[in-house]
Design a protein around this motif. Structure first.
Motif, PDB file in Angstrom:
ATOM      1  N   LYS A 146     -46.191  -6.890 -10.110  1.00 43.70           N
ATOM      2  CA  LYS A 146     -47.461  -6.083  -9.840  1.00 43.70           C
ATOM      3  C   LYS A 146     -47.198  -5.390  -8.506  1.00 43.70           C
ATOM      4  CE  LYS A 146     -49.706  -9.891  -7.409  1.00 43.70           C
ATOM      5  NZ  LYS A 146     -50.970 -10.846  -7.234  1.00 43.70           N
ATOM      6  N   HIS A 147     -48.025  -4.433  -8.217  1.00 42.04           N
ATOM      7  CA  HIS A 147     -47.908  -3.549  -6.865  1.00 42.04           C
ATOM      8  C   HIS A 147     -49.166  -4.353  -5.748  1.00 42.04           C
ATOM      9  CE1 HIS A 147     -45.330  -0.884  -8.736  1.00 42.04           C
ATOM     10  NE2 HIS A 147     -46.189  -0.984 -10.047  1.00 42.04           N
ATOM     11  N   GLY A 148     -48.615  -4.422  -4.693  1.00 46.87           N
ATOM     12  CA  GLY A 148     -49.642  -5.056  -3.583  1.00 46.87           C
ATOM     13  C   GLY A 148     -50.101  -3.821  -2.986  1.00 46.87           C
ATOM     14  N   LYS A 149     -51.594  -3.971  -2.379  1.00 48.51           N
ATOM     15  CA  LYS A 149     -52.110  -3.032  -1.581  1.00 48.51           C
ATOM     16  C   LYS A 149     -51.856  -3.460   0.016  1.00 48.51           C
ATOM     17  CE  LYS A 149     -56.626  -0.985  -0.994  1.00 48.51           C
ATOM     18  NZ  LYS A 149     -58.014  -0.970  -1.700  1.00 48.51           N
ATOM     19  N   ALA A 202     -44.887  -0.826   6.409  1.00 52.81           N
ATOM     20  CA  ALA A 202     -43.783  -0.687   5.823  1.00 52.81           C
ATOM     21  C   ALA A 202     -43.017  -2.054   5.825  1.00 52.81           C
ATOM     22  CB  ALA A 202     -42.767   0.422   6.633  1.00 52.81           C
ATOM     23  N   LYS A 203     -43.283  -2.818   6.909  1.00 57.18           N
ATOM     24  CA  LYS A 203     -42.579  -4.050   7.120  1.00 57.18           C
ATOM     25  C   LYS A 203     -43.847  -5.106   7.253  1.00 57.18           C
ATOM     26  CE  LYS A 203     -38.533  -2.169   8.103  1.00 57.18           C
ATOM     27  NZ  LYS A 203     -38.060  -1.230   7.213  1.00 57.18           N
ATOM     28  N   LEU A 204     -43.646  -6.166   6.535  1.00 55.96           N
ATOM     29  CA  LEU A 204     -44.885  -7.131   6.280  1.00 55.96           C
ATOM     30  C   LEU A 204     -44.357  -8.461   7.034  1.00 55.96           C
ATOM     31  CD1 LEU A 204     -45.575  -6.541   2.615  1.00 55.96           C
ATOM     32  CD2 LEU A 204     -46.461  -5.461   4.651  1.00 55.96           C
ATOM     33  N   TYR A 205     -43.846  -8.264   8.064  1.00 57.96           N
ATOM     34  CA  TYR A 205     -43.365  -9.559   8.728  1.00 57.96           C
ATOM     35  C   TYR A 205     -44.604 -10.476   9.281  1.00 57.96           C
ATOM     36  CZ  TYR A 205     -38.920  -7.018   9.441  1.00 57.96           C
ATOM     37  OH  TYR A 205     -37.923  -6.289   9.117  1.00 57.96           O
ATOM     38  N   TYR A 206     -45.650  -9.821   9.198  1.00 59.88           N
ATOM     39  CA  TYR A 206     -46.846 -10.548   9.628  1.00 59.88           C
ATOM     40  C   TYR A 206     -47.284 -11.673   8.620  1.00 59.88           C
ATOM     41  CZ  TYR A 206     -49.738  -8.000   6.014  1.00 59.88           C
ATOM     42  OH  TYR A 206     -50.115  -7.323   5.244  1.00 59.88           O
ATOM     43  N   ILE A 207     -46.685 -11.617   7.484  1.00 57.12           N
ATOM     44  CA  ILE A 207     -47.086 -12.640   6.311  1.00 57.12           C
ATOM     45  C   ILE A 207     -46.312 -14.053   6.658  1.00 57.12           C
ATOM     46  CG2 ILE A 207     -46.434 -13.105   3.989  1.00 57.12           C
ATOM     47  CD1 ILE A 207     -46.987 -10.390   3.227  1.00 57.12           C
ATOM     48  N   ARG A 208     -45.153 -13.946   7.382  1.00 55.75           N
ATOM     49  CA  ARG A 208     -44.399 -15.094   7.816  1.00 55.75           C
ATOM     50  C   ARG A 208     -45.481 -15.995   8.607  1.00 55.75           C
ATOM     51  NH1 ARG A 208     -39.338 -12.037  10.146  1.00 55.75           N
ATOM     52  NH2 ARG A 208     -38.406 -11.558   8.195  1.00 55.75           N
ATOM     53  N   LYS A 209     -46.183 -15.628   9.313  1.00 53.50           N
ATOM     54  CA  LYS A 209     -47.427 -16.490  10.037  1.00 53.50           C
ATOM     55  C   LYS A 209     -48.409 -17.099   9.360  1.00 53.50           C
ATOM     56  CE  LYS A 209     -46.184 -13.971  14.241  1.00 53.50           C
ATOM     57  NZ  LYS A 209     -46.825 -12.742  15.084  1.00 53.50           N
ATOM     58  N   LEU A 210     -48.589 -16.372   8.023  1.00 48.55           N
ATOM     59  CA  LEU A 210     -50.133 -16.628   7.449  1.00 48.55           C
ATOM     60  C   LEU A 210     -49.527 -17.991   6.441  1.00 48.55           C
ATOM     61  CD1 LEU A 210     -51.007 -13.262   6.136  1.00 48.55           C
ATOM     62  CD2 LEU A 210     -51.796 -14.866   8.213  1.00 48.55           C
ATOM     63  N   SER A 211     -50.477 -18.534   6.119  1.00 45.88           N
ATOM     64  CA  SER A 211     -50.357 -19.659   5.034  1.00 45.88           C
ATOM     65  C   SER A 211     -50.208 -19.112   3.578  1.00 45.88           C
ATOM     66  CB  SER A 211     -51.598 -20.749   5.020  1.00 45.88           C
ATOM     67  OG  SER A 211     -52.655 -20.181   4.581  1.00 45.88           O
ATOM     68  N   LEU A 238     -51.671 -10.878  -1.414  1.00 46.05           N
ATOM     69  CA  LEU A 238     -51.950  -9.409  -1.117  1.00 46.05           C
ATOM     70  C   LEU A 238     -52.855  -8.874  -2.212  1.00 46.05           C
ATOM     71  CD1 LEU A 238     -48.572  -8.077  -0.153  1.00 46.05           C
ATOM     72  CD2 LEU A 238     -50.275  -8.705   1.030  1.00 46.05           C
ATOM     73  N   GLU A 239     -53.935  -8.021  -1.882  1.00 44.60           N
ATOM     74  CA  GLU A 239     -54.480  -7.540  -3.092  1.00 44.60           C
ATOM     75  C   GLU A 239     -53.907  -6.529  -3.800  1.00 44.60           C
ATOM     76  OE1 GLU A 239     -58.476  -4.229  -3.038  1.00 44.60           O
ATOM     77  OE2 GLU A 239     -58.104  -5.627  -1.391  1.00 44.60           O
ATOM     78  N   GLU A 240     -54.216  -6.634  -5.278  1.00 48.54           N
ATOM     79  CA  GLU A 240     -53.442  -5.932  -6.138  1.00 48.54           C
ATOM     80  C   GLU A 240     -53.762  -4.409  -6.133  1.00 48.54           C
ATOM     81  OE1 GLU A 240     -52.002  -5.540 -10.618  1.00 48.54           O
ATOM     82  OE2 GLU A 240     -53.381  -7.331 -10.123  1.00 48.54           O
ATOM     83  N   ARG A 241     -52.754  -3.279  -6.223  1.00 50.88           N
ATOM     84  CA  ARG A 241     -52.934  -1.871  -6.120  1.00 50.88           C
ATOM     85  C   ARG A 241     -53.351  -1.649  -7.801  1.00 50.88           C
ATOM     86  NH1 ARG A 241     -48.442   0.610  -3.810  1.00 50.88           N
ATOM     87  NH2 ARG A 241     -47.478   0.712  -5.545  1.00 50.88           N
TER      88      ARG A 241
END
Length: 144
Positions: A86-89, A93-102, A108-111
């Motif tokens: 699936k494609h995320g919305k 360009a870099k999703l490093y902030y996801i490392r801090k999230l549970s 991610l919302e689907e595009r």
């Protein structure tokens, strides 16, 4: 002298067009001693790195409460298949902030992709329906 002129990256045909935020399943060959098997890794594309060597992409997933990241080179002959699930919305360009999230907040919302307009199939001309047979009208005799 440019390095690209000396080394031309070989594109692996098994790797489709990827973008950050996509959920991807990668199948790759693993060799350990004399054994060889196929292993899967499914995760979200966190980063894409492009360069002279052909580049790489990094996948992240949470396994048993621990974040695991794995980087795969685009040119690797060990990659058997890469499938975009699936494609995320996303807006980065870099999703490093996801490392801090549970794990739940990191979803991610689907595009929704626009459906590619397929060429309409040429319509077959329907066969003309045979006209119903008409019964001949009885001739009427002229009345005197």
């Amino acid at each position: 002298m440019k390095v690209r002129s000396l080394i031309e990256p070989k594109v692996n045909p098994e790797v489709p067009q990827l973008s950050p935020g996509d959920t991807v399943r990668v199948r790759m060959k693993v060799r350990d001693g004399g054994k060889e098997w196929t292993q899967q890794f499914q995760g979200t594309v966190v980063r894409m790195k492009k360069g002279v060597d052909g580049g790489s992409f990094t996948l992240r997933r949470v396994s048993y409460g621990i974040g695991v990241e794995c980087t795969f080179p685009f040119q690797s002959p060990l990659l058997q298949s890469v499938k975009v699930l699936k494609h995320g919305k996303v807006r980065r360009a870099k999703l490093y902030y996801i490392r801090k999230l549970s794990a739940k907040r990191a979803r991610l919302e689907e595009r929704r992709e626009k459906l590619q307009e397929q060429e309409p199939e040429p319509e077959q001309k329907p066969e003309p329906e045979p006209e119903p047979e008409q019964e001949p009208e009885p001739e009427q005799e002229p009345e005197p």
